[in-house]
Design a protein around this motif. Sequence first.
Motif, PDB file in Angstrom:
ATOM      1  N   ILE A  54      47.580  39.342  50.559  1.00 23.39           N
ATOM      2  CA  ILE A  54      46.738  39.611  49.459  1.00 23.39           C
ATOM      3  C   ILE A  54      47.291  39.399  48.364  1.00 23.39           C
ATOM      4  O   ILE A  54      48.189  40.284  47.834  1.00 23.39           O
ATOM      5  CB  ILE A  54      45.684  40.923  49.358  1.00 23.39           C
ATOM      6  CG1 ILE A  54      45.128  40.945  50.935  1.00 23.39           C
ATOM      7  CG2 ILE A  54      44.922  41.273  48.315  1.00 23.39           C
ATOM      8  CD1 ILE A  54      44.306  42.116  51.186  1.00 23.39           C
ATOM      9  N   ILE A  66      40.464  46.317  46.230  1.00 27.34           N
ATOM     10  CA  ILE A  66      39.834  45.441  46.842  1.00 27.34           C
ATOM     11  C   ILE A  66      38.410  46.293  47.479  1.00 27.34           C
ATOM     12  O   ILE A  66      38.482  47.243  47.709  1.00 27.34           O
ATOM     13  CB  ILE A  66      40.655  45.605  48.406  1.00 27.34           C
ATOM     14  CG1 ILE A  66      41.985  44.967  48.221  1.00 27.34           C
ATOM     15  CG2 ILE A  66      39.897  44.885  49.621  1.00 27.34           C
ATOM     16  CD1 ILE A  66      42.947  45.067  49.449  1.00 27.34           C
ATOM     17  N   ILE A  82      49.216  44.018  51.893  1.00 27.54           N
ATOM     18  CA  ILE A  82      48.433  44.300  50.393  1.00 27.54           C
ATOM     19  C   ILE A  82      49.739  43.998  49.395  1.00 27.54           C
ATOM     20  O   ILE A  82      50.377  44.926  49.487  1.00 27.54           O
ATOM     21  CB  ILE A  82      47.626  45.306  50.370  1.00 27.54           C
ATOM     22  CG1 ILE A  82      46.584  45.615  51.721  1.00 27.54           C
ATOM     23  CG2 ILE A  82      47.004  45.693  48.859  1.00 27.54           C
ATOM     24  CD1 ILE A  82      45.878  46.864  51.828  1.00 27.54           C
ATOM     25  N   VAL A  86      47.771  46.502  43.744  1.00 25.62           N
ATOM     26  CA  VAL A  86      46.587  47.217  44.071  1.00 25.62           C
ATOM     27  C   VAL A  86      46.601  48.715  44.086  1.00 25.62           C
ATOM     28  O   VAL A  86      47.548  49.232  44.479  1.00 25.62           O
ATOM     29  CB  VAL A  86      46.259  46.569  45.543  1.00 25.62           C
ATOM     30  CG1 VAL A  86      44.833  47.220  46.127  1.00 25.62           C
ATOM     31  CG2 VAL A  86      46.047  45.199  45.498  1.00 25.62           C
ATOM     32  N   ILE A  89      41.799  50.442  47.689  1.00 24.76           N
ATOM     33  CA  ILE A  89      41.107  50.041  49.014  1.00 24.76           C
ATOM     34  C   ILE A  89      39.580  50.559  48.963  1.00 24.76           C
ATOM     35  O   ILE A  89      39.603  51.884  49.068  1.00 24.76           O
ATOM     36  CB  ILE A  89      42.080  50.141  50.111  1.00 24.76           C
ATOM     37  CG1 ILE A  89      43.432  49.651  49.851  1.00 24.76           C
ATOM     38  CG2 ILE A  89      41.513  49.579  51.505  1.00 24.76           C
ATOM     39  CD1 ILE A  89      44.534  49.907  51.014  1.00 24.76           C
ATOM     40  N   ILE A 105      50.539  48.581  53.188  1.00 22.37           N
ATOM     41  CA  ILE A 105      49.920  49.460  52.098  1.00 22.37           C
ATOM     42  C   ILE A 105      51.094  49.591  51.186  1.00 22.37           C
ATOM     43  O   ILE A 105      52.108  50.403  51.222  1.00 22.37           O
ATOM     44  CB  ILE A 105      49.196  50.411  52.355  1.00 22.37           C
ATOM     45  CG1 ILE A 105      47.974  50.341  53.393  1.00 22.37           C
ATOM     46  CG2 ILE A 105      48.699  51.040  51.103  1.00 22.37           C
ATOM     47  CD1 ILE A 105      47.332  51.336  53.963  1.00 22.37           C
TER      48      ILE A 105
END
Length: 173
Positions: A54, A66, A82, A86, A89, A105
């Motif tokens: 991502i 996300i 990811i 970010v 989530i 993550i």
Amino acid sequence: MKKNVTLLTFMLCLIFVFGLNAKAETYGDYEYTIKNNGTIDITKYDGTSTTLIIPSLINNKEVSSIGYRAFYGCKNLINIVISNGVKTIGNEAFFDCTKLNRVTIPNTVKTIGTEAFYNCSSLKTVTIPESVVSIGDHAFGYYYYFIRQIIGEGEESETLYMFQRINGFNIKG
């Protein structure tokens, strides 16, 4: 008549203000919206990749979240990375990605939403970085919920032990 014109003007202003923020845009196989702070919320993935990174940037804007059901039912996904940046989530983001068995993550994530990885039945290990301060209910699936119903609310350590033993699942972090 004056009330109708005022009401119409008000409605057009609402559509203009909120309509611009809600417009979905595309980037490859992704649909996204630009949030008020200028960052990106990925709202849908329409690809068929088995391994996916991502992105941290889309059109020179930071991907910060996300969104709700963005990857819902992506049956081909096996491995997801990811990218840094970010922070969230969202709820049900990877709901029903049944072949997903590995998720990376980053340490920028602060929130993992409710049922974010629900029914990801192939997912056995997740490393949760120290940056995560909130994990929603049933974030990692129905197994945990089911076992809590059998054992009871006050048996957290036993519940996690049973969860790991029965399903081979391990939460690290």
